[in-house]
Design a protein around this motif. Structure first.
Motif, mmCIF file in Angstrom:
data_model
loop_
_atom_site.group_PDB
_atom_site.id
_atom_site.type_symbol
_atom_site.label_atom_id
_atom_site.label_comp_id
_atom_site.label_asym_id
_atom_site.label_seq_id
_atom_site.Cartn_x
_atom_site.Cartn_y
_atom_site.Cartn_z
ATOM 1 N N ASP A 162 -23.381 -20.787 -2.955
ATOM 2 C CA ASP A 162 -24.294 -20.104 -3.701
ATOM 3 C C ASP A 162 -25.334 -20.808 -4.387
ATOM 4 N N TRP A 163 -26.115 -19.953 -5.079
ATOM 5 C CA TRP A 163 -27.261 -20.637 -5.747
ATOM 6 C C TRP A 163 -26.725 -21.232 -7.221
ATOM 7 N N VAL A 164 -27.456 -22.564 -7.574
ATOM 8 C CA VAL A 164 -27.325 -23.046 -8.765
ATOM 9 C C VAL A 164 -28.416 -23.182 -9.589
ATOM 10 N N LEU A 165 -28.410 -23.605 -10.858
ATOM 11 C CA LEU A 165 -29.880 -23.880 -11.379
ATOM 12 C C LEU A 165 -29.386 -25.281 -12.259
ATOM 13 N N PRO A 224 -31.303 -16.184 -8.236
ATOM 14 C CA PRO A 224 -30.826 -15.088 -9.255
ATOM 15 C C PRO A 224 -30.995 -15.655 -10.833
ATOM 16 N N TYR A 225 -31.651 -16.548 -10.996
ATOM 17 C CA TYR A 225 -31.783 -17.077 -12.445
ATOM 18 C C TYR A 225 -32.974 -16.630 -13.268
ATOM 19 N N ASN A 226 -33.571 -15.519 -12.921
ATOM 20 C CA ASN A 226 -34.790 -15.089 -13.617
ATOM 21 C C ASN A 226 -34.467 -14.121 -14.514
ATOM 22 N N THR A 227 -33.283 -14.079 -15.052
ATOM 23 C CA THR A 227 -32.756 -13.143 -16.140
ATOM 24 C C THR A 227 -32.063 -13.715 -17.230
#
Length: 300
Positions: free
Chosen positions: A131-134, A107-110
């Motif tokens: 969850d997802w992390v970057l 979800p980090y493409n914004t």
């Protein structure tokens, strides 16, 4: 007496000439041997040109076999961190996972992350995923100097309920196969509704893996007292500050306005600060309302 002529093509010569030798041996793309009544001819076609390239950890020698001693590797990373919102007791809850709310694509493409790599899984790999992390790596002389210009690699992964950050297979450490650094290696963890953090000191390697535990003290995070907290008072467990719904690095009235819009709804929403699928008063009162003095200290 027979006359012997030898034609050698390429830069690497396997014969000793004027008491000199060239090493390593040539990689032959073609060659043959001929013998007649009065002469013999042996020829080898090697590379027309050779060059060696290196970025610190990876070495490519054009035209030659790599010596056995060359090790080609990047950076393997083992991080441990907790998110305040879903933390309960000794680990984090996995409500989003249990309710099948975690998306299969990162979800980090914004904005503000703009991580545009296409990363998708067929399914969430196990029930421990929160969850997802970057995760971002920076190469700098010190933490204060680790601004965006020092970025060397970025990658998404999953955070598990025990705080481990793992690859998209749900179990392995994060691997950055082409990353290398020349000064000190710093790690940043970004999450979509918690304040980003930067390791206060350079990561050290043990057994081929660079590891770092953010959870043990304020001082594990750069400027920790301003953008990091003890997530349950008196426990000595520290974690990322929740409530940053718009991910701008500050927890303020804008985040509350977004919460007001979403209140009473459910799903994978940035305003669901405790990540239990529901956007309700607990998200505002137990997370956002307590954290108005905090802001991310990651150098920008």
């Amino acid at each position: 007496m027979k006359k012997i002529s030898t034609l050698l093509l390429g830069l690497a010569i396997s014969l000793a000439i004027t008491a000199q030798s060239v090493s390593p041996e040539v990689v032959a793309s073609a060659g043959d041997y001929f013998e007649g009544v009065n002469a013999s001819l042996s020829w080898t076609l090697g590379e027309i040109a050779t060059e060696t390239y290196s970025n610190g950890d990876i070495i490519l020698t054009q035209g030659f076999q790599q010596p056995v001693s060359v090790t080609i590797h990047g950076i393997d990373l083992d991080l441990l961190v907790f998110l305040e919102g879903p933390y309960a007791g000794s680990q984090m809850t996995t409500g989003l996972n249990a309710d099948n709310q975690i998306p299969l694509s990162q979800p980090y493409n914004t904005p503000p992350w703009n991580y545009n790599e296409t990363v998708t899984v067929g399914s969430i790999p196990n029930t421990d995923v929160v969850d997802w992390v970057l995760v971002e790596l920076r190469d700098a002389a010190n933490a204060g100097a680790a601004d965006p210009s020092t970025e060397i690699a970025t990658q998404v992964g999953f955070i598990l309920n025990n705080g481990s950050i793992v690859g998209i297979d749900g179990s392995s450490v994060l691997q950055f196969p082409t990353a290398s650094f020349s000064q000190n290696l710093y790690a940043i963890v970004w999450h979509r509704n918690h304040l980003g953090i930067l390791s206060a000191s350079g990561l050290t390697e043990s057994g081929g893996v660079y590891d770092y535990n953010f959870s043990t003290a304020f001082t594990q995070v750069y400027n920790g007292g301003l953008g990091y907290k003890e997530i349950v008072t008196g426990t000595g467990v520290y974690g990322m500050v929740g409530g940053d719904a718009n991910a701008d690095g500050d927890i303020n009235t804008t985040d509350k306005t977004l919460w007001t819009t979403d209140a009473g709804t459910k799903g994978y929403k940035a305003t669901d600060h405790n990540m239990d699928v529901q956007v309700n008063n607990q998200d505002k009162n137990d997370t956002w309302a307590e954290n108005g003095t905090y802001s991310s200290q990651v150098p920008e």
